[in-house]
Design a protein around this motif. Sequence first.
Motif, PDB file in Angstrom:
ATOM      1  N   PRO A  26     -19.503  19.105   4.056  1.00 37.91           N
ATOM      2  CA  PRO A  26     -19.374  17.745   3.502  1.00 37.91           C
ATOM      3  C   PRO A  26     -19.115  17.744   1.995  1.00 37.91           C
ATOM      4  N   LEU A  27     -19.618  18.745   1.295  1.00 42.05           N
ATOM      5  CA  LEU A  27     -19.373  18.797  -0.150  1.00 42.05           C
ATOM      6  C   LEU A  27     -17.908  19.121  -0.436  1.00 42.05           C
ATOM      7  N   ALA A  29     -15.493  18.342   1.620  1.00 40.30           N
ATOM      8  CA  ALA A  29     -14.790  17.116   2.002  1.00 40.30           C
ATOM      9  C   ALA A  29     -14.829  16.095   0.863  1.00 40.30           C
ATOM     10  N   ARG A  30     -15.957  16.034   0.173  1.00 39.91           N
ATOM     11  CA  ARG A  30     -16.108  15.066  -0.921  1.00 39.91           C
ATOM     12  C   ARG A  30     -15.441  15.526  -2.207  1.00 39.91           C
ATOM     13  N   ASP A  31     -15.657  16.808  -2.580  1.00 41.26           N
ATOM     14  CA  ASP A  31     -15.229  17.296  -3.887  1.00 41.26           C
ATOM     15  C   ASP A  31     -13.989  18.175  -3.856  1.00 41.26           C
ATOM     16  N   VAL A  35     -15.661  22.103  -5.491  1.00 41.73           N
ATOM     17  CA  VAL A  35     -17.051  21.961  -5.069  1.00 41.73           C
ATOM     18  C   VAL A  35     -17.963  22.839  -5.936  1.00 41.73           C
ATOM     19  N   GLU A  43     -28.229  22.293  -1.556  1.00 40.42           N
ATOM     20  CA  GLU A  43     -28.197  21.529  -0.301  1.00 40.42           C
ATOM     21  C   GLU A  43     -28.606  22.396   0.890  1.00 40.42           C
ATOM     22  N   GLU A 102      -9.743  15.215   4.338  1.00 44.83           N
ATOM     23  CA  GLU A 102     -11.091  15.724   4.102  1.00 44.83           C
ATOM     24  C   GLU A 102     -11.129  17.127   3.508  1.00 44.83           C
ATOM     25  N   GLU A 166      -6.344  10.377  -0.454  1.00 43.33           N
ATOM     26  CA  GLU A 166      -7.438  11.333  -0.605  1.00 43.33           C
ATOM     27  C   GLU A 166      -8.776  10.609  -0.609  1.00 43.33           C
ATOM     28  N   GLY A 167      -9.690  11.108   0.203  1.00 44.03           N
ATOM     29  CA  GLY A 167     -11.028  10.534   0.235  1.00 44.03           C
ATOM     30  C   GLY A 167     -11.148   9.249   1.027  1.00 44.03           C
ATOM     31  N   ASN A 168     -10.074   8.815   1.676  1.00 41.76           N
ATOM     32  CA  ASN A 168     -10.125   7.568   2.421  1.00 41.76           C
ATOM     33  C   ASN A 168      -9.506   7.756   3.813  1.00 41.76           C
TER      34      ASN A 168
END
Length: 185
Positions: A26-27, A29-31, A35, A43, A102, A166-168
């Motif tokens: 998930p990190l 995917a987010r960053d 990361v 985490e 992602e 990106e990110g959406n």
Amino acid sequence: MASSGPRSQRADWQRNHERLLAAARPLVARDGAQVSLEQVAREAGVGSATLHRHFPSRRALLDEVFREAVEHLRRRGDELVDGDPGAGLLTWLEELTVAAVETRGLTASLEADADGGPSSAADCHGVVREATVHLMDRALAAGAVRPGTSPDDLLALVTAISLANEGNPAAARRLLRLACDGVRP
């Protein structure tokens, strides 16, 4: 009394490895490729030294996260071949788009960091293209796709949509569905 022999060390090593990957997914995917390795370790509930024993570099961690994503895509492509050709192709394109959204920046990072060895990004492209060609051929034969549409057209579409969103993932899915309406006969 717990055993401290090789078997428990391997089990502990495997548990930590899985925890690190579970925290990293998930990190990443987010960053994306930037990361924070320290945050991954936090985490996962392990120290930085443990992270570095499992993944001696950022590239090693990203490479394994990327390989997992590619393997998942490969399995999904195989599963979708057995269903409705048009729906299978659309599902494939949606899942591929979301995966690209992602893992933003990851493909480019792995390609740029390649040291002359086989690139995970190149492997991914081969897996993705092969599945797309196979699903596209079935959809064309069933009349579910406009003649003249190529797998490369669809892959370019997925790439453009994922970069623009990106990110959406929800927006990427919506735009892909709109574009695919134009691909149907």
